[in-house]
Structure formats: C-alpha cells, structure tokens
Design a protein around this motif. Structure first.
Motif, PDB file in Angstrom:
ATOM      1  N   LEU A  24       0.846  -1.185   0.000  1.00 28.93           N
ATOM      2  CA  LEU A  24       0.000   0.000   0.000  1.00 28.93           C
ATOM      3  C   LEU A  24       0.882   1.237   0.000  1.00 28.93           C
ATOM      4  CD1 LEU A  24      -2.601   1.740   0.536  1.00 28.93           C
ATOM      5  CD2 LEU A  24      -2.227   1.278   2.974  1.00 28.93           C
ATOM      6  N   LEU A  25       0.744   2.073  -1.008  1.00 29.98           N
ATOM      7  CA  LEU A  25       1.416   3.372  -1.086  1.00 29.98           C
ATOM      8  C   LEU A  25       0.366   4.451  -0.889  1.00 29.98           C
ATOM      9  CD1 LEU A  25       3.391   2.527  -4.338  1.00 29.98           C
ATOM     10  CD2 LEU A  25       4.356   2.540  -2.040  1.00 29.98           C
ATOM     11  N   PHE A  26       0.666   5.444  -0.052  1.00 33.45           N
ATOM     12  CA  PHE A  26      -0.339   6.480   0.190  1.00 33.45           C
ATOM     13  C   PHE A  26       0.300   7.862   0.226  1.00 33.45           C
ATOM     14  CE2 PHE A  26       1.011   4.910   4.337  1.00 33.45           C
ATOM     15  CZ  PHE A  26       1.167   6.054   5.110  1.00 33.45           C
ATOM     16  N   LEU A  27      -0.471   8.838  -0.224  1.00 27.67           N
ATOM     17  CA  LEU A  27      -0.139  10.256  -0.141  1.00 27.67           C
ATOM     18  C   LEU A  27      -1.157  10.919   0.761  1.00 27.67           C
ATOM     19  CD1 LEU A  27       0.724  11.147  -3.854  1.00 27.67           C
ATOM     20  CD2 LEU A  27       2.319  10.824  -1.960  1.00 27.67           C
ATOM     21  N   GLY A  28      -0.673  11.723   1.722  1.00 30.56           N
ATOM     22  CA  GLY A  28      -1.552  12.283   2.735  1.00 30.56           C
ATOM     23  C   GLY A  28      -1.429  11.458   4.003  1.00 30.56           C
ATOM     24  N   PRO A  29      -2.357  11.610   4.944  1.00 27.11           N
ATOM     25  CA  PRO A  29      -2.285  10.841   6.185  1.00 27.11           C
ATOM     26  C   PRO A  29      -2.529   9.361   5.935  1.00 27.11           C
ATOM     27  CG  PRO A  29      -4.325  12.104   6.079  1.00 27.11           C
ATOM     28  CD  PRO A  29      -3.489  12.567   4.931  1.00 27.11           C
ATOM     29  N   GLU A  30      -2.062   8.536   6.865  1.00 31.64           N
ATOM     30  CA  GLU A  30      -2.243   7.091   6.728  1.00 31.64           C
ATOM     31  C   GLU A  30      -3.720   6.740   6.675  1.00 31.64           C
ATOM     32  OE1 GLU A  30      -1.219   2.926   9.114  1.00 31.64           O
ATOM     33  OE2 GLU A  30      -0.465   4.854   9.854  1.00 31.64           O
ATOM     34  N   PRO A  31      -4.135   5.892   5.746  1.00 33.88           N
ATOM     35  CA  PRO A  31      -5.554   5.511   5.655  1.00 33.88           C
ATOM     36  C   PRO A  31      -6.019   4.819   6.926  1.00 33.88           C
ATOM     37  CG  PRO A  31      -4.331   4.847   3.691  1.00 33.88           C
ATOM     38  CD  PRO A  31      -3.320   5.273   4.700  1.00 33.88           C
ATOM     39  N   GLU A  32      -7.231   5.163   7.332  1.00 36.73           N
ATOM     40  CA  GLU A  32      -7.807   4.512   8.502  1.00 36.73           C
ATOM     41  C   GLU A  32      -8.345   3.134   8.161  1.00 36.73           C
ATOM     42  OE1 GLU A  32     -10.696   7.055  10.232  1.00 36.73           O
ATOM     43  OE2 GLU A  32      -9.276   8.652  10.721  1.00 36.73           O
ATOM     44  N   ALA A  33      -8.865   2.978   6.930  1.00 39.14           N
ATOM     45  CA  ALA A  33      -9.397   1.694   6.478  1.00 39.14           C
ATOM     46  C   ALA A  33      -8.568   1.209   5.305  1.00 39.14           C
ATOM     47  CB  ALA A  33     -10.864   1.837   6.072  1.00 39.14           C
ATOM     48  N   MET A  34      -8.007   0.021   5.422  1.00 40.89           N
ATOM     49  CA  MET A  34      -7.186  -0.533   4.357  1.00 40.89           C
ATOM     50  C   MET A  34      -8.074  -1.142   3.283  1.00 40.89           C
ATOM     51  SD  MET A  34      -4.197   0.253   5.373  1.00 40.89           S
ATOM     52  CE  MET A  34      -3.256   0.628   6.840  1.00 40.89           C
ATOM     53  N   ALA A  35      -7.629  -1.049   2.035  1.00 38.12           N
ATOM     54  CA  ALA A  35      -8.380  -1.631   0.927  1.00 38.12           C
ATOM     55  C   ALA A  35      -8.406  -3.144   1.076  1.00 38.12           C
ATOM     56  CB  ALA A  35      -7.737  -1.244  -0.401  1.00 38.12           C
ATOM     57  N   PRO A  36      -9.580  -3.784   0.898  1.00 39.87           N
ATOM     58  CA  PRO A  36      -9.638  -5.246   1.021  1.00 39.87           C
ATOM     59  C   PRO A  36      -8.916  -5.912  -0.132  1.00 39.87           C
ATOM     60  CG  PRO A  36     -11.727  -4.382   0.196  1.00 39.87           C
ATOM     61  CD  PRO A  36     -10.869  -3.189   0.551  1.00 39.87           C
ATOM     62  N   ALA A  37      -8.505  -7.161   0.093  1.00 43.48           N
ATOM     63  CA  ALA A  37      -7.862  -7.924  -0.972  1.00 43.48           C
ATOM     64  C   ALA A  37      -8.869  -8.235  -2.061  1.00 43.48           C
ATOM     65  CB  ALA A  37      -7.273  -9.218  -0.403  1.00 43.48           C
ATOM     66  N   GLN A  38      -8.391  -8.331  -3.312  1.00 40.13           N
ATOM     67  CA  GLN A  38      -9.263  -8.657  -4.424  1.00 40.13           C
ATOM     68  C   GLN A  38      -9.800 -10.071  -4.243  1.00 40.13           C
ATOM     69  OE1 GLN A  38     -10.337  -6.752  -6.749  1.00 40.13           O
ATOM     70  NE2 GLN A  38      -8.963  -4.996  -6.704  1.00 40.13           N
ATOM     71  N   ASP A  39     -11.063 -10.256  -4.623  1.00 43.33           N
ATOM     72  CA  ASP A  39     -11.688 -11.570  -4.540  1.00 43.33           C
ATOM     73  C   ASP A  39     -11.101 -12.485  -5.608  1.00 43.33           C
ATOM     74  OD1 ASP A  39     -13.275 -13.738  -4.214  1.00 43.33           O
ATOM     75  OD2 ASP A  39     -15.160 -12.789  -4.826  1.00 43.33           O
ATOM     76  N   ALA A  40     -10.380 -13.502  -5.151  1.00 43.40           N
ATOM     77  CA  ALA A  40      -9.726 -14.399  -6.109  1.00 43.40           C
ATOM     78  C   ALA A  40     -10.734 -15.182  -6.944  1.00 43.40           C
ATOM     79  CB  ALA A  40      -8.801 -15.368  -5.363  1.00 43.40           C
ATOM     80  N   ALA A  41     -11.984 -15.322  -6.437  1.00 39.76           N
ATOM     81  CA  ALA A  41     -12.975 -16.099  -7.173  1.00 39.76           C
ATOM     82  C   ALA A  41     -13.559 -15.325  -8.345  1.00 39.76           C
ATOM     83  CB  ALA A  41     -14.102 -16.529  -6.218  1.00 39.76           C
ATOM     84  N   GLY A  42     -13.448 -14.037  -8.340  1.00 41.46           N
ATOM     85  CA  GLY A  42     -14.023 -13.220  -9.396  1.00 41.46           C
ATOM     86  C   GLY A  42     -12.940 -12.526 -10.189  1.00 41.46           C
ATOM     87  N   PRO A  43     -12.890 -12.715 -11.520  1.00 39.89           N
ATOM     88  CA  PRO A  43     -11.846 -12.085 -12.322  1.00 39.89           C
ATOM     89  C   PRO A  43     -12.010 -10.579 -12.370  1.00 39.89           C
ATOM     90  CG  PRO A  43     -13.480 -13.125 -13.735  1.00 39.89           C
ATOM     91  CD  PRO A  43     -13.813 -13.523 -12.328  1.00 39.89           C
ATOM     92  N   LEU A  44     -10.899  -9.894 -12.486  1.00 37.80           N
ATOM     93  CA  LEU A  44     -10.918  -8.441 -12.585  1.00 37.80           C
ATOM     94  C   LEU A  44     -11.302  -8.011 -13.991  1.00 37.80           C
ATOM     95  CD1 LEU A  44      -7.658  -7.328 -10.736  1.00 37.80           C
ATOM     96  CD2 LEU A  44      -9.983  -6.745 -10.079  1.00 37.80           C
ATOM     97  N   PRO A  45     -12.085  -6.953 -14.124  1.00 39.03           N
ATOM     98  CA  PRO A  45     -12.268  -6.382 -15.459  1.00 39.03           C
ATOM     99  C   PRO A  45     -10.975  -5.708 -15.904  1.00 39.03           C
ATOM    100  CG  PRO A  45     -13.291  -4.973 -13.815  1.00 39.03           C
ATOM    101  CD  PRO A  45     -12.828  -6.207 -13.094  1.00 39.03           C
ATOM    102  N   LEU A  46     -10.921  -5.385 -17.173  1.00 37.14           N
ATOM    103  CA  LEU A  46      -9.749  -4.684 -17.681  1.00 37.14           C
ATOM    104  C   LEU A  46      -9.533  -3.394 -16.901  1.00 37.14           C
ATOM    105  CD1 LEU A  46      -7.656  -4.938 -20.003  1.00 37.14           C
ATOM    106  CD2 LEU A  46      -9.139  -3.428 -21.335  1.00 37.14           C
ATOM    107  N   LEU A  47     -10.604  -2.640 -16.696  1.00 34.51           N
ATOM    108  CA  LEU A  47     -10.527  -1.391 -15.945  1.00 34.51           C
ATOM    109  C   LEU A  47     -11.903  -1.070 -15.386  1.00 34.51           C
ATOM    110  CD1 LEU A  47      -8.597   1.022 -15.242  1.00 34.51           C
ATOM    111  CD2 LEU A  47      -9.614   2.217 -17.187  1.00 34.51           C
ATOM    112  N   SER A  48     -11.951  -0.666 -14.139  1.00 37.64           N
ATOM    113  CA  SER A  48     -13.198  -0.256 -13.494  1.00 37.64           C
ATOM    114  C   SER A  48     -12.985   1.093 -12.830  1.00 37.64           C
ATOM    115  CB  SER A  48     -13.630  -1.297 -12.448  1.00 37.64           C
ATOM    116  OG  SER A  48     -14.739  -0.829 -11.696  1.00 37.64           O
ATOM    117  N   LEU A  49     -13.875   2.036 -13.093  1.00 41.10           N
ATOM    118  CA  LEU A  49     -13.792   3.383 -12.527  1.00 41.10           C
ATOM    119  C   LEU A  49     -15.120   3.735 -11.882  1.00 41.10           C
ATOM    120  CD1 LEU A  49     -12.250   6.593 -14.023  1.00 41.10           C
ATOM    121  CD2 LEU A  49     -14.597   6.639 -13.177  1.00 41.10           C
ATOM    122  N   GLN A  50     -15.072   4.143 -10.628  1.00 40.22           N
ATOM    123  CA  GLN A  50     -16.229   4.674  -9.920  1.00 40.22           C
ATOM    124  C   GLN A  50     -15.841   6.013  -9.313  1.00 40.22           C
ATOM    125  OE1 GLN A  50     -16.955   0.793  -7.639  1.00 40.22           O
ATOM    126  NE2 GLN A  50     -19.026   1.597  -7.876  1.00 40.22           N
TER     127      GLN A  50
END
Length: 292
Positions: A182-208
């Motif tokens: 995890l690389l971060f800019l600004g203060p340390e994140p309070e909530a860490m990003a969860p690990a990707q679900d290995a059972a579900g493939p990643l799309p090429l790119l997802s933006l929200q």
C-alpha cells in the motif's frame, strides 16, 4: 479508434453500454444497456474515486510513453526501465478519500499485489527512501518481521518539517495470501483496501467516482460537461472478454473493449467558487489598476 454505444434513460440515471476498438475492426452495437441491478453498488461518502484494473500500465502507459516523463521519473524517483516494468505489471486498486480535517483535501491510496520474491520492491522503496530524505522528509519506519533480516518488510510513514504525515507505505500480509504493498499520499488511511476476490476475475478497468464531490473540491477539470460535473455517481467498466475466459469471442476480434456504466444525475447546482487554499497559504493577489 471506433466505437458505438447504446443508452437508456431511467429516473435520475443514465445507463450505457457499448464497444470500442481499433479502426479497421468495427465493433457491433450492443443489444441493450446493462441492467442496473447487475452493476456494482455506488461508492459511499468515504470515497471520491475508486479505480481498479488488471495492470497499472492502463493508467501510466500513455504518460510514460513520453521520453521527458520517463527521464523525470528516473531522476526524481529512481525508477528506470526495469523498475517501471515491475511497477506497471500487476493489478492495482487506487482510491481517493476526502479529508475532513488537516491540510489535505484528499488522500490517495494505491495497492499493488507483490507476487513471489519482494526483494525487487524492497530495492525500489530503499531508493525512494534516500530521495525523500534528501528532500527533507523524516521517515518513521516500522519493521513488519523482526529478526535483523535484510529482506524485512519495512513499513514507513513520512512527515514534513512540521511533523505532519504526508505519505508512506505499508506491507499488508495475511496467511495464505501474497503480500500487498500500500502506497499512500496524505495521512495514513484509517481503512485498508480489502484484498481482491480471487474467485471473481478483474475487469480490464473499473472506474467509480462521485463527480459532484470531486468538482466541489476543484479536483475535476472545469471544461467537462456540466451534467457530468454535477452527477452524484459515475461508473465505467471496460473489458476485453479475457476476464471471463472468452478471448476471441468479442465481436470484432482482439483489440475490442466492452464498455458499460451508469451516470446517476445530481441536483443541478450553481457553479461553486474555487476552494480556498490550505491554511498558511495566501491566494495570489491581483495588482491594482494604475492611477490614471
């Protein structure tokens, strides 16, 4: 490139799907826009932007194709061709979170999986550490696995001359799973990003994104269309069919990307004045007109 898109207007939102591909391989018009229930849930107020994908090269490839940018990255961060190839290769998860207090408007997080030997990544971080120290930043290291191991995973928080957290990195480990960086800019994140679900493939790119919230912080270019700037939510997913294991079945052949998404419209608001700079920084003053 060439492309086509199908649109469906629903109460308070616009659904769309389509395909894009290189010229000479014209895509086919999709049968219908996606069903809203099949799309990911909108991001909450704790996020401004969330982008994930199969390779960081999707975000950096165009930028790093310029020689002057690669030279700047080499001189400032010590990332040569071999290091850039390592960084751009893995899947990624990038998040932008609002900061309600402190000198920063938002904090940026980037999570990369580290498959196999972490030694090349440790070398990159050691080189980056020396450059940050030379710029006057102070590190606060935390060794994840003690014992004097030269290959120890060292997490670090960086502070400026006023003692404020300005960034850092964390090694995220869990039994039976590859390490994540995890690389971060600004203060340390309070909530860490969860690990990707290995059972579900990643799309090429997802933006929200939450465009209205980003625009309120002046984090979007003002020349974007007004309905987009004032939208509550934006979702865009691009895929080439490989994630579902059906390579070669996408109409038009290789190089075609399937696109789908949703734009949730917000209340039309008057344009917001620029956000004032953080405390301690004065905005530039206009020179008074000379006396006649």
């Amino acid at each position: 490139e060439e492309g086509c898109v199908a649109l469906e207007i629903a109460p308070d939102e616009l659904l769309f799907s389509g395909e894009a591909g290189r010229s000479g391989a014209p895509p086919e018009l999709p049968a219908s826009p996606p069903v809203a229930a099949d799309l990911p849930e909108p991001i909450g107020e704790g996020l401004l932007l969330h982008i994930s994908g199969r390779s960081l090269d999707l975000l950096l490839g165009g930028l790093l194709s310029r020689q002057e940018v690669r030279e700047a990255v080499q001189s400032v961060y010590g990332l040569g061709e071999a290091e850039l190839a390592l960084v751009q290769g893995p899947s990624f998860d990038l998040r932008l979170r609002p900061q309600l207090a402190g000198p920063f408007q938002a904090g940026l997080e980037l999570v990369l999986p580290v498959e196999g030997d972490p030694a090349p990544w440790i070398t990159i971080l050691d080189g980056l550490r020396q450059r940050l120290q030379a710029r006057g930043l102070v590190d606060d290291p935390l060794v994840e696995n003690a014992g004097g191991d030269p290959g120890a995973l060292v997490s670090t928080t960086w502070r400026d001359e006023q003692g404020r957290e300005v960034g850092g990195w964390r090694w995220l480990t869990a039994p039976g799973q590859p390490a994540r960086l995890l690389l971060f800019l600004g203060p340390e994140p309070e909530a860490m990003a969860p690990a990707q679900d290995a059972a579900g493939p990643l799309p090429l790119l997802s933006l929200q994104a939450r465009p209205q919230a980003l625009a309120a912080l002046n984090l979007l270019p003002g020349q974007l269309p007004l309905p987009l700037l004032q939208a509550r939510q934006l979702l865009l997913i691009a895929d080439d069919g490989a994630a579902a294991g059906n390579e070669g079945t996408v109409p038009g052949g290789p190089g075609i990307s399937r696109l789908l998404g949703r734009l949730q419209l917000g209340e039309l608001l008057p344009l917001q004045p620029p956000v004032p700079p953080p405390s301690g920084q004065l905005p530039p003053q206009e020179s008074p007109d000379p006396a006649p």
